[in-house]
Enzyme design. Structure first.
Site, mmCIF file in Angstrom:
data_model
loop_
_atom_site.group_PDB
_atom_site.id
_atom_site.type_symbol
_atom_site.label_atom_id
_atom_site.label_comp_id
_atom_site.label_asym_id
_atom_site.label_seq_id
_atom_site.Cartn_x
_atom_site.Cartn_y
_atom_site.Cartn_z
ATOM 1 N N SER A 59 0.697 -1.228 -0.051
ATOM 2 C CA SER A 59 -0.018 -0.058 0.024
ATOM 3 C C SER A 59 1.035 1.221 0.093
ATOM 4 C CB SER A 59 -0.812 -0.194 1.132
ATOM 5 O OG SER A 59 -1.578 -1.220 1.194
ATOM 6 N N ARG A 86 7.259 6.207 -4.211
ATOM 7 C CA ARG A 86 8.067 6.833 -2.952
ATOM 8 C C ARG A 86 7.210 6.251 -1.957
ATOM 9 N NH1 ARG A 86 4.192 10.080 -5.395
ATOM 10 N NH2 ARG A 86 2.161 10.165 -4.221
ATOM 11 N N ASP A 114 -3.782 -1.615 -1.645
ATOM 12 C CA ASP A 114 -5.038 -1.895 -0.609
ATOM 13 C C ASP A 114 -6.473 -1.124 -0.996
ATOM 14 O OD1 ASP A 114 -4.088 0.800 0.034
ATOM 15 O OD2 ASP A 114 -4.149 0.397 2.193
#
Ligand code: BGC
Length: 503
Positions: A160, A175, A213
């Site tokens: 996630s 990132r 997610d």
């Protein structure tokens, strides 16, 4: 309104800084839609609008047993998910907290080796028969790589964080967010890293699908809600925040360029004319053109591992709400005219002990806000107990507790109204309220939406203030918790991957 208590007055003054009125909500929605469109057109935009390569949402008839792992917040979960094919599932799972030192380590290998070890432990405990026979074969040399197809577990990897997805089981990290910071992983294929760690332990596991997610939540919501209305959005309001939604493929104009650049590994089913898009809305308006910005938000951002990044998330998600509150309370305790909790010097012999959570970054958990918000007693007993438990402050006065409650309310309400900006913008931009049965179905998950009392009511009040939705449209936005969304969603991802391989 003056309360005759300097502490409560100051809390009210600060709370007003967190007001986020209707005009601002609407300005936010317009900007959000603009950034969504920009993200569909080109890569590298503020809203990443990442194609997930999931081109159809489940209908509840999917069947099979899959492994799923979930990395993305405070815990790492390993589960085995049995999809029964009738919109129901059963799940067995284990959960471990991720050691903080692995979240900021210099070496990617340490984190991924830890994950593979948890997978091995899970197989030993929950899939003992299969695993033991595999180990015996491994030891007696009766198994030669690659393992026989039927011996291998397909694993869905819920990861996630923002990932540039190149295919159903390939994606490079853009990132880190939510306090993770392992520079080495940025730009690497996270499925490859997990597979390497799994192979190093010789486990019979194939990383078959990579799922955010939010995408998992969307798929789980679709799987679990039979009927003709398909889920439109999967959204997380937990440690972090983000959403994924079903977009018309033709509107994802950057897809043509992506397809031509990555020709070899982008096989996906175009026949549905749809693609689930991971918005990555945590980075909405990083340049702060429309987001509210109190001195406490500024303070939090400056002290974060990623200043200037995930600015929306820093105002909405669980990881940050407690920290915003802590910074407000700390400032009030240091204010000589206010001296919240008796002030630093410890007036009245009480005060704040030097090792109080008030002085520790992330010292206030979001559950603190949920408990205080839910406390409607006259003596604010639960609030008092929470202040004692989390901040180690004995006997805070009733006014101190009232002040904390005022602030908890303000910070939580702003978070919910900001969340309405994101959800409202996606609902409007898809046009779903004006097509088909006119229902926009949203699956949600995460500690904030589940446990902060009144979160959905605040969301709904804000929806009604957006003219394109209004009183009538708000009623047609259906919101439901997608329990175990990331586990079930990852399993569904692994299933899609298996079907794609079989084609
Ligand atoms: C990540 C998203 C994720 C969200 C909720 C954010 O910090 O960037 O990828 O979906 O948290 O977990």
């Amino acid at each position: 309104m003056s309360s005759s208590s300097p502490v409560v007055d100051e809390a009210n003054r600060i709370a007003a800084l967190f007001d986020y009125p209707a005009a601002e909500v609407n300005r936010g929605v317009k900007e959000f839609i603009r950034e969504m469109n920009e993200g569909l057109e080109k890569e590298g935009a503020t809203l990443s609008q990442i194609p997930s390569y999931v081109t159809a949402v489940p209908n509840g008839t999917e069947k099979g047993i899959y492994l799923a792992v979930d990395l993305g917040g405070t815990n790492f979960r390993v589960c085995s998910v049995h999809l029964h094919g009738d919109s129901t599932f059963s799940i067995s799972q284990s959960k471990v907290a991720i050691p903080r030192e692995l979240m900021v380590t210099a070496h990617a290998k340490e984190l991924f080796a830890f994950l593979a070890l948890q997978i091995e432990r899970f197989l030993q405990t929950h899939m003992a028969d299969h695993f033991t026979s595999h180990v015996e074969k491994r030891q007696t040399g009766h198994v030669t790589e690659p393992y026989a197809e039927e011996q291998i577990f397909d694993l869905g990897f819920t990861f996630s964080f923002p990932v540039n997805q190149h295919g159903i089981n390939k994606g490079t990290l853009i990132r880190w967010t939510k306090g993770f910071d392992i520079a080495e992983v940025v730009g690497q294929d996270v499925c490859g890293l997990l597979q390497e760690a799994i192979d190093a332990r010789s486990l019979p596991v194939r990383v078959a699908a990579l799922v955010n997610d939010t995408v998992g939540t969307l798929m789980a919501r679709s799987y679990c809600s039979p009927g003709s209305t398909r889920a439109l959005i999967g959204a997380i309001f937990g440690t972090g925040t983000n959403g994924a939604y079903v977009e018309k493929l033709a509107r994802v104009t950057k897809m043509a360029k992506i397809d031509s650049e990555r020709e070899s590994d982008t096989s996906y089913d175009k026949s549905t004319g749809e693609m689930v898009i991971n918005v990555e809305w945590g980075s909405f308006d990083n340049s702060l053109t429309v987001l509210p910005n109190t001195p406490y938000d500024v303070d939090l951002d400056e002290h974060s591992v990623n200043p200037g990044i995930q600015m929306f998330e820093k105002r909405v998600s669980g990881m940050f709400l407690g920290e915003i509150l802590r910074r407000v309370l700390l400032a009030m305790s240091r204010d000589e005219g206010v001296k919240l909790f008796g002030g630093e010097s410890g007036a009245n012999g009480n005060g704040i002990p030097a090792d109080s959570g008030l002085y520790v970054r992330w010292g206030i958990d979001t559950s603190f806000l949920s408990t205080v918000k839910a406390d409607h007693s006259e003596d604010l007993g639960a609030t008092k107990a929470q202040i004692k438990r989390e901040l180690d402050i004995d006997n805070p006065s009733l006014d101190d507790c009232r002040a904390v409650k005022v602030l908890v309310h303000a910070i939580g309400k702003r978070a919910a109204r900001l969340s309405a900006v994101a959800l409202g913008a996606v609902v409007i931009s898809t046009g779903r309220l004006n097509e088909g049965d006119g229902i926009a179905d949203v699956g949600v998950d995460g500690s904030v939406v589940e446990h902060y009392p009144g979160f959905e009511d605040y969301l709904r009040a804000a929806f009604r203030e957006i003219p394109e939705i209004g009183e009538e449209g708000e009623k047609r936005i259906r919101i439901g918790v997608a329990k175990d969304g990331s586990g079930v969603g990852a399993a569904l991802g692994a299933l899609v991957a298996r079907e794609t391989r079989g084609r």
